[in-house]
Design a protein around this motif. Sequence first.
Motif, PDB file in Angstrom:
ATOM      1  N   SER A  25       0.861  -1.182   0.000  1.00 20.62           N
ATOM      2  CA  SER A  25       0.000   0.000   0.000  1.00 20.62           C
ATOM      3  C   SER A  25       0.892   1.225   0.000  1.00 20.62           C
ATOM      4  O   SER A  25       1.565   1.518   0.987  1.00 20.62           O
ATOM      5  CB  SER A  25      -0.926   0.024   1.217  1.00 20.62           C
ATOM      6  OG  SER A  25      -1.665   1.234   1.232  1.00 20.62           O
ATOM      7  N   THR A  26       0.909   1.944  -1.108  1.00 24.00           N
ATOM      8  CA  THR A  26       1.735   3.146  -1.192  1.00 24.00           C
ATOM      9  C   THR A  26       1.042   4.359  -0.586  1.00 24.00           C
ATOM     10  O   THR A  26       1.592   5.453  -0.597  1.00 24.00           O
ATOM     11  CB  THR A  26       2.077   3.447  -2.660  1.00 24.00           C
ATOM     12  OG1 THR A  26       0.863   3.580  -3.406  1.00 24.00           O
ATOM     13  CG2 THR A  26       2.916   2.327  -3.256  1.00 24.00           C
ATOM     14  N   SER A  27      -0.151   4.151  -0.044  1.00 27.27           N
ATOM     15  CA  SER A  27      -0.884   5.282   0.537  1.00 27.27           C
ATOM     16  C   SER A  27      -0.755   5.349   2.054  1.00 27.27           C
ATOM     17  O   SER A  27      -1.185   6.327   2.661  1.00 27.27           O
ATOM     18  CB  SER A  27      -2.371   5.188   0.161  1.00 27.27           C
ATOM     19  OG  SER A  27      -2.940   4.000   0.688  1.00 27.27           O
ATOM     20  N   GLU A  63      -2.253   3.238   9.823  1.00 29.17           N
ATOM     21  CA  GLU A  63      -2.894   3.023   8.524  1.00 29.17           C
ATOM     22  C   GLU A  63      -2.547   1.645   7.973  1.00 29.17           C
ATOM     23  O   GLU A  63      -3.391   0.984   7.359  1.00 29.17           O
ATOM     24  CB  GLU A  63      -2.463   4.123   7.552  1.00 29.17           C
ATOM     25  CG  GLU A  63      -3.004   5.496   7.929  1.00 29.17           C
ATOM     26  CD  GLU A  63      -2.603   6.562   6.924  1.00 29.17           C
ATOM     27  OE1 GLU A  63      -2.106   6.202   5.846  1.00 29.17           O
ATOM     28  OE2 GLU A  63      -2.798   7.749   7.226  1.00 29.17           O
ATOM     29  N   ALA A  64      -1.325   1.213   8.180  1.00 26.59           N
ATOM     30  CA  ALA A  64      -0.923  -0.117   7.712  1.00 26.59           C
ATOM     31  C   ALA A  64      -1.711  -1.211   8.418  1.00 26.59           C
ATOM     32  O   ALA A  64      -2.143  -2.196   7.794  1.00 26.59           O
ATOM     33  CB  ALA A  64       0.570  -0.312   7.937  1.00 26.59           C
ATOM     34  N   LEU A  65      -1.930  -1.057   9.715  1.00 26.12           N
ATOM     35  CA  LEU A  65      -2.676  -2.074  10.461  1.00 26.12           C
ATOM     36  C   LEU A  65      -4.167  -2.013  10.144  1.00 26.12           C
ATOM     37  O   LEU A  65      -4.847  -3.047  10.166  1.00 26.12           O
ATOM     38  CB  LEU A  65      -2.429  -1.891  11.958  1.00 26.12           C
ATOM     39  CG  LEU A  65      -0.971  -2.158  12.387  1.00 26.12           C
ATOM     40  CD1 LEU A  65      -0.781  -1.872  13.864  1.00 26.12           C
ATOM     41  CD2 LEU A  65      -0.562  -3.594  12.073  1.00 26.12           C
ATOM     42  N   ARG A  66      -4.685  -0.848   9.834  1.00 25.11           N
ATOM     43  CA  ARG A  66      -6.083  -0.776   9.382  1.00 25.11           C
ATOM     44  C   ARG A  66      -6.247  -1.490   8.044  1.00 25.11           C
ATOM     45  O   ARG A  66      -7.271  -2.142   7.796  1.00 25.11           O
ATOM     46  CB  ARG A  66      -6.524   0.692   9.279  1.00 25.11           C
ATOM     47  CG  ARG A  66      -6.907   1.302  10.625  1.00 25.11           C
ATOM     48  CD  ARG A  66      -7.498   2.689  10.475  1.00 25.11           C
ATOM     49  NE  ARG A  66      -6.456   3.698  10.340  1.00 25.11           N
ATOM     50  CZ  ARG A  66      -5.808   4.252  11.351  1.00 25.11           C
ATOM     51  NH1 ARG A  66      -6.096   3.889  12.589  1.00 25.11           N
ATOM     52  NH2 ARG A  66      -4.895   5.176  11.149  1.00 25.11           N
ATOM     53  N   LEU A  67      -5.228  -1.365   7.194  1.00 20.62           N
ATOM     54  CA  LEU A  67      -5.253  -2.088   5.920  1.00 20.62           C
ATOM     55  C   LEU A  67      -5.288  -3.595   6.155  1.00 20.62           C
ATOM     56  O   LEU A  67      -6.053  -4.321   5.506  1.00 20.62           O
ATOM     57  CB  LEU A  67      -4.022  -1.713   5.092  1.00 20.62           C
ATOM     58  CG  LEU A  67      -3.807  -2.514   3.806  1.00 20.62           C
ATOM     59  CD1 LEU A  67      -4.894  -2.205   2.790  1.00 20.62           C
ATOM     60  CD2 LEU A  67      -2.428  -2.211   3.214  1.00 20.62           C
ATOM     61  N   MET A  68      -4.495  -4.083   7.092  1.00 22.84           N
ATOM     62  CA  MET A  68      -4.485  -5.512   7.393  1.00 22.84           C
ATOM     63  C   MET A  68      -5.834  -5.976   7.930  1.00 22.84           C
ATOM     64  O   MET A  68      -6.291  -7.077   7.623  1.00 22.84           O
ATOM     65  CB  MET A  68      -3.386  -5.823   8.403  1.00 22.84           C
ATOM     66  CG  MET A  68      -1.972  -5.750   7.844  1.00 22.84           C
ATOM     67  SD  MET A  68      -1.690  -6.912   6.483  1.00 22.84           S
ATOM     68  CE  MET A  68      -1.993  -8.484   7.294  1.00 22.84           C
ATOM     69  N   PHE A 112      -7.649  -0.597  15.880  1.00 17.66           N
ATOM     70  CA  PHE A 112      -7.068   0.397  14.983  1.00 17.66           C
ATOM     71  C   PHE A 112      -8.106   0.879  13.974  1.00 17.66           C
ATOM     72  O   PHE A 112      -8.161   2.072  13.646  1.00 17.66           O
ATOM     73  CB  PHE A 112      -5.844  -0.182  14.267  1.00 17.66           C
ATOM     74  CG  PHE A 112      -4.555   0.022  14.994  1.00 17.66           C
ATOM     75  CD1 PHE A 112      -3.869   1.226  14.894  1.00 17.66           C
ATOM     76  CD2 PHE A 112      -4.025  -0.975  15.788  1.00 17.66           C
ATOM     77  CE1 PHE A 112      -2.675   1.421  15.572  1.00 17.66           C
ATOM     78  CE2 PHE A 112      -2.828  -0.793  16.469  1.00 17.66           C
ATOM     79  CZ  PHE A 112      -2.149   0.414  16.365  1.00 17.66           C
ATOM     80  N   SER A 113      -8.921  -0.041  13.469  1.00 20.22           N
ATOM     81  CA  SER A 113      -9.954   0.346  12.497  1.00 20.22           C
ATOM     82  C   SER A 113     -11.029   1.211  13.125  1.00 20.22           C
ATOM     83  O   SER A 113     -11.605   2.089  12.472  1.00 20.22           O
ATOM     84  CB  SER A 113     -10.585  -0.906  11.886  1.00 20.22           C
ATOM     85  OG  SER A 113      -9.665  -1.605  11.080  1.00 20.22           O
ATOM     86  N   ASP A 114     -11.301   0.964  14.405  1.00 22.92           N
ATOM     87  CA  ASP A 114     -12.338   1.731  15.095  1.00 22.92           C
ATOM     88  C   ASP A 114     -11.871   3.122  15.516  1.00 22.92           C
ATOM     89  O   ASP A 114     -12.692   3.982  15.841  1.00 22.92           O
ATOM     90  CB  ASP A 114     -12.813   0.969  16.339  1.00 22.92           C
ATOM     91  CG  ASP A 114     -13.573  -0.303  15.982  1.00 22.92           C
ATOM     92  OD1 ASP A 114     -14.031  -0.400  14.821  1.00 22.92           O
ATOM     93  OD2 ASP A 114     -13.688  -1.191  16.843  1.00 22.92           O
ATOM     94  N   ASN A 115     -10.549   3.323  15.544  1.00 22.31           N
ATOM     95  CA  ASN A 115     -10.015   4.600  16.030  1.00 22.31           C
ATOM     96  C   ASN A 115      -8.997   5.136  15.031  1.00 22.31           C
ATOM     97  O   ASN A 115      -7.834   4.730  15.036  1.00 22.31           O
ATOM     98  CB  ASN A 115      -9.340   4.419  17.395  1.00 22.31           C
ATOM     99  CG  ASN A 115     -10.305   4.003  18.481  1.00 22.31           C
ATOM    100  OD1 ASN A 115     -10.905   4.830  19.148  1.00 22.31           O
ATOM    101  ND2 ASN A 115     -10.453   2.689  18.657  1.00 22.31           N
ATOM    102  N   PHE A 116      -9.448   6.043  14.180  1.00 17.69           N
ATOM    103  CA  PHE A 116      -8.562   6.580  13.154  1.00 17.69           C
ATOM    104  C   PHE A 116      -7.519   7.535  13.725  1.00 17.69           C
ATOM    105  O   PHE A 116      -6.601   7.950  13.024  1.00 17.69           O
ATOM    106  CB  PHE A 116      -9.376   7.274  12.058  1.00 17.69           C
ATOM    107  CG  PHE A 116      -9.978   6.306  11.076  1.00 17.69           C
ATOM    108  CD1 PHE A 116      -9.338   6.022   9.877  1.00 17.69           C
ATOM    109  CD2 PHE A 116     -11.169   5.648  11.367  1.00 17.69           C
ATOM    110  CE1 PHE A 116      -9.884   5.116   8.980  1.00 17.69           C
ATOM    111  CE2 PHE A 116     -11.710   4.738  10.471  1.00 17.69           C
ATOM    112  CZ  PHE A 116     -11.072   4.469   9.275  1.00 17.69           C
TER     113      PHE A 116
END
Length: 760
Positions: free
Chosen positions: A97-99, A105-110, A234-238
């Motif tokens: 993920s280049t974003s 953000e990386a862990l939300r992606l996972m 992590f997804s629940d808390n940006f």
Amino acid sequence: MAPLADMPGSETKSVLSAILLADSFAQSFAPVTLEKPKMLLPLVNVPMMDYTLEWLAASGVEEVFVVCCAHSEQVQAHLASPKWSQQKAMKLHIVISTSCLSAGEALRLMDQKDLIKSDFVLMGGDVISNLDLKSIISAHKKRRAEDRHAIMTMVMQSSRNIKHKCWAGESEILVALDPLSSRLLRLEDLDSSKQKKHLTLDAQNFSERDMISLRTDLLDSRIYICAPDVLMLFSDNFDYQNIEHDFISGVLSEEELGNTMHVHEVESGFACQVRNLRSYDAISRAVLQRWSFPFLVDSGSLHSADPASTYTFKRQNSYREQHVKVARTAVVGRDSAVGNGSSLDEGTQVTCSVIGRNCHIGKGVRMDGCYIQDNVTVGNGAQLTSTLVCEGAVIMHDAVVHPGSVISFQAVIGAGHQVPEHTRISLCQSQNNQSSMVDEDVEYSAAGQIAASPSSASPISSHQRGQRSGVPGPKGIAKEAAKALAQGKAPEVAVEFDEEVVGTGGAGFAWPSPTDLQERRLHSISLPPNPTQYTWDSDSDEGSIADVQQDHMEPVVQDTEALFKKEVSETFLRCVKMGYDQDLAVIELNGLKIAEDRTFADCARHVFASILDLCLPPPAVCKSEYQNLYQSTVPDIQSQAGRGELLQRLSSKLKEWAPLLQRFLKSQDEQVELLLTLEEYCEEERDHTAHGHCFEAVFQQVVKLLYDDDIIEEDAVLVWADEKQMAEEDERKYLKKAAAFIAWLREAESEEETSSADSD
């Protein structure tokens, strides 16, 4: 390596997984990381990510998800090598993920990809460790079975030396724990709280417990054992961007939700993250000093993808590959490594430094505490101290690079020029005035912005500075100009390099370094401001401090025999404690033998003395991490029961370690030497334990145990006895003690000869 699309998203089988962040999301290594990801930077000539992956594979991790952001194409190419792509025991999956601009953000992606189904290991690809991961995971799972809200276990290591953290580039932290359950109650960064006159603890923390332990001696390894709930949080808390400062603090502040975190404290082993240039230097020295055993520069596992690697371990922790040219008057000193194809000319002196492959170090060069990557040229008479020089850079003759400097890829330092302390130079041109290099600041990511100009289309002018960004490194004209200047030629198109920092004929631009002097010193590749250096001996206090100026002072006379004995003993004890296979012990001990130009008998007698030590209480100088290997009491040798107990202790250890001794005691002379060592031990000679006299009472029985376990042969015992028979009266003391056993051997030998004669 399986493509991400091929991975089943609904796999139910519970496998031991790890999420490896291949981006530090920090700029502590800028401007180097504009062109190469931090995880692929060489640590003692091995990409630092390889240490991490080797440890995970050796620890039984079955599946690793490597999350790539900045320079993802380079990470992919590295993992596509046969060493990793054909790995059978551990599957590697690349998640790109280049974003992503933060760990959050990386862990939300996972979490979005729904790939993790069970508890997993979370860490960066810049963590170097040899800890027993299996026991840590086992403790975490046991805790989870009792409390499903225990979502994370943080691995920390105690350090009794308060200067240890400074040397390792670590922040001072305050850890508040429940001393009974090791539950984490508070984690405070003391460096960021310096303006506070006091710290507060929530009174509610005392409602469920009688006491709280406040610790400032813990080092955070940044190895986390996590439940899948962590990804959901992590997804629940940006707002969660950083693991330490955002996520951990956030979970601790929301105690009403019931989630808990715990600390697993390890007292031995090695684990540290390469957070900044200071820790890069500290960990490099630790690897050179073999604290990362068995993950060493001369071990086959770290170089299995490179059959050309031929590192040999020499005395004073010096390493060289096979095809290295060192002139007769050149000196490669302690804690140093030189890679294949490199050459050092006459009169050059190198100490505490790592030199990569295909480097040319000219005549009369002085290099101390430096890290020189591949294909670097250092001209005659140059002086470098505590400096990182990246691949392809050129330091011209008589240049002086002062401590704390970073010379990035293909930069050129002009002849005779002096680079000031803590200067960072790159062919990329900085366009910001940011002066902080701490880890919280995000560095280049392919989708983000970095203040750099590529010098790719036209010469740099003052007007153009600050106009372009988002380009991952220098291209075209800057590289061509630097290449020409390195060859002593005028570039076809002139480029306005910063001559103040690179000198006349140099190529490169200055990058901002921290303006705060304390921050600069704490995160610099140069040693801390006090005149001492430290080792990874976390148990020692003043004993681990050595004068950094030692190499520039009059030589210190040292007891080389005592040093060799100490190295052999600690290597053996480490193998006992960690449960390593005896083949690894043989490799380590053989390396010491070669490095110190010793014999197999030298190694065997010190190992044997260590085995005898383990039957008794620990010596006065024993490190605390090994004390539990020893006995708590001295047997009463005046009683038959006490002597029997001592022999039973020794018998069990000899049966376990006999194969190791047998491999080192091939000849009769070597076995005789072992018996002489036993005599010295009983007499407490040569710094042997103060309780060595205990074995005097059972000397004959010990000799018989050695004989029964095939460690020594009959002929060796008889040769020893014959030699002792010719000695002075006071030297025949132990011959008399073993008289009955020797008589039995002679009688058996006589009977065998008689039987043989009768059969003839």
